[in-house]
Design a protein around this motif. Structure first.
Motif, PDB file in Angstrom:
ATOM      1  N   GLU A 232       0.817  -1.210   0.000  1.00 47.77           N
ATOM      2  CA  GLU A 232       0.000   0.000   0.000  1.00 47.77           C
ATOM      3  C   GLU A 232       0.850   1.260   0.000  1.00 47.77           C
ATOM      4  OE1 GLU A 232      -0.795  -2.607   2.190  1.00 47.77           O
ATOM      5  OE2 GLU A 232      -2.277  -3.290   0.720  1.00 47.77           O
ATOM      6  N   MET A 233       2.155   1.076  -0.174  1.00 46.31           N
ATOM      7  CA  MET A 233       3.125   2.174  -0.204  1.00 46.31           C
ATOM      8  C   MET A 233       3.207   2.916   1.120  1.00 46.31           C
ATOM      9  SD  MET A 233       5.123   2.486  -2.762  1.00 46.31           S
ATOM     10  CE  MET A 233       5.661   4.187  -2.812  1.00 46.31           C
ATOM     11  N   ASN A 234       2.942   2.202   2.210  1.00 39.37           N
ATOM     12  CA  ASN A 234       3.219   2.754   3.532  1.00 39.37           C
ATOM     13  C   ASN A 234       4.699   2.518   3.820  1.00 39.37           C
ATOM     14  OD1 ASN A 234       0.450   3.497   4.337  1.00 39.37           O
ATOM     15  ND2 ASN A 234       0.094   1.291   4.189  1.00 39.37           N
ATOM     16  N   LEU A 235       5.375   3.526   4.334  1.00 40.14           N
ATOM     17  CA  LEU A 235       6.807   3.431   4.593  1.00 40.14           C
ATOM     18  C   LEU A 235       7.080   2.484   5.757  1.00 40.14           C
ATOM     19  CD1 LEU A 235       9.619   4.536   3.804  1.00 40.14           C
ATOM     20  CD2 LEU A 235       9.276   6.317   5.538  1.00 40.14           C
ATOM     21  N   ILE A 236       7.858   1.436   5.494  1.00 36.62           N
ATOM     22  CA  ILE A 236       8.241   0.465   6.529  1.00 36.62           C
ATOM     23  C   ILE A 236       9.528   0.891   7.210  1.00 36.62           C
ATOM     24  CG2 ILE A 236       8.964  -1.916   6.951  1.00 36.62           C
ATOM     25  CD1 ILE A 236       7.210  -2.780   4.624  1.00 36.62           C
ATOM     26  N   GLU A 237      10.491   1.327   6.404  1.00 40.14           N
ATOM     27  CA  GLU A 237      11.797   1.703   6.957  1.00 40.14           C
ATOM     28  C   GLU A 237      12.474   2.736   6.072  1.00 40.14           C
ATOM     29  OE1 GLU A 237      15.954  -0.434   8.523  1.00 40.14           O
ATOM     30  OE2 GLU A 237      14.410  -1.603   7.493  1.00 40.14           O
TER      31      GLU A 237
END
Length: 280
Positions: A232-237
């Protein structure tokens, strides 16, 4: 008696489908255009069933048919501010975790690819699971909905519904099916040699593993900047190294879908290519 009942039900269903289709068409074109071309329009859409997909109106096919028959007018009487709104979960709950980041990234990319240089966000809203983003620009014509749809689909979005709010404002209800980055490279097992002259490398992964990253031009100093995203293109790192490296290694988990790799200070040092060695 039973046959008459079945025929009556089918007649009612067909009537409702036809009415729903025509009502939707009326929202896409000005009233005077519809009235002048009503017979022609009904002839174009005579086979109502073909304009449905999985029980719902096939919005893309409807708009394409209107455009191909010269009925979807985009030219405006004079240059005006035109707006395009994209939103998720306003029409129906389609995304459990809708991504504001990917929606804004996609729309900026789409408008730029269509040749628009000057556009700005006039409204941005996030309320619980609903997100909405509106862009406005000055133009002599509306933003072509067919081109917008095609570009949204390329980026992994599904079209839930489309609304023509006014002569200069369209709304797109979307669902993110499988996020896709244009010009991203799918990384397979083993060595992947890739060159991007802008020094920015988008990578897409379909499984977990370990990634060894090495610039091809070892004479350049590389300060790794690596952004890791989920589907979902949420930033993980976010990795931003202030010490120069010859190579760098990251672990790709099951959650990782996209990775952006560049230089923390000057992307052009990576313009001669990079080697990505993926092991799993």
């Amino acid at each position: 008696m039973r046959n008459i009942y079945i025929i009556s039900i089918l007649f009612i269903i067909n009537f409702l489908h036809a009415d729903q289709l025509q009502q939707k068409i009326k929202t896409f074109i000005p009233a005077n255009i519809y009235q002048t071309n009503e017979k022609f329009i009904k002839k174009i859409f005579a086979n109502e069933a073909s304009f449905y997909k999985n029980g719902s109106l096939d919005i893309q096919k409807i708009l394409l048919s209107l455009k191909n028959n010269g009925l979807l007018l985009s030219k405006l009487p004079k240059p005006s501010n035109v707006s395009i709104t994209t939103r998720i979960n306003t029409s129906a709950l389609t995304d459990n975790n809708p991504s504001f980041t990917f929606l804004s990234y996609s729309m900026n990319s789409i408008l730029s690819s269509m040749g628009y240089s000057y556009f700005y966000i006039t409204e941005a809203e996030k309320h619980e699971e609903k997100i909405s983003l509106t862009y406005t620009l000055n133009s002599e014509s509306n933003i072509d909905p067919i081109v917008v749809i095609n570009n949204l689909v390329k980026r992994g979005y599904g079209i839930v519904d489309i609304h023509r709010v006014s002569s200069t404002h369209w709304i797109y209800d979307l669902s993110l099916i499988d996020s896709k980055i244009i010009n991203s490279s799918i990384i397979n097992k083993g060595e992947n040699n890739i060159t991007q002259i802008n020094g920015k490398y988008w990578l897409t992964f379909n499984r977990k593993g370990d990634l060894q990253i090495t610039p091809n031009d070892n004479t350049s100093v590389w300060y790794p900047k690596i952004l890791i995203f989920d589907n979902e293109m949420n930033l993980i790192e976010s990795i931003m190294i202030v010490d120069s490296r010859k190579n760098y290694k990251i672990h790709i988990t099951d959650l990782v879908k996209h990775v952006l790799i560049t230089d923390n200070y000057n992307a052009s040092v990576l313009r001669n290519g990079m080697t990505f060695d993926f092991k799993y």
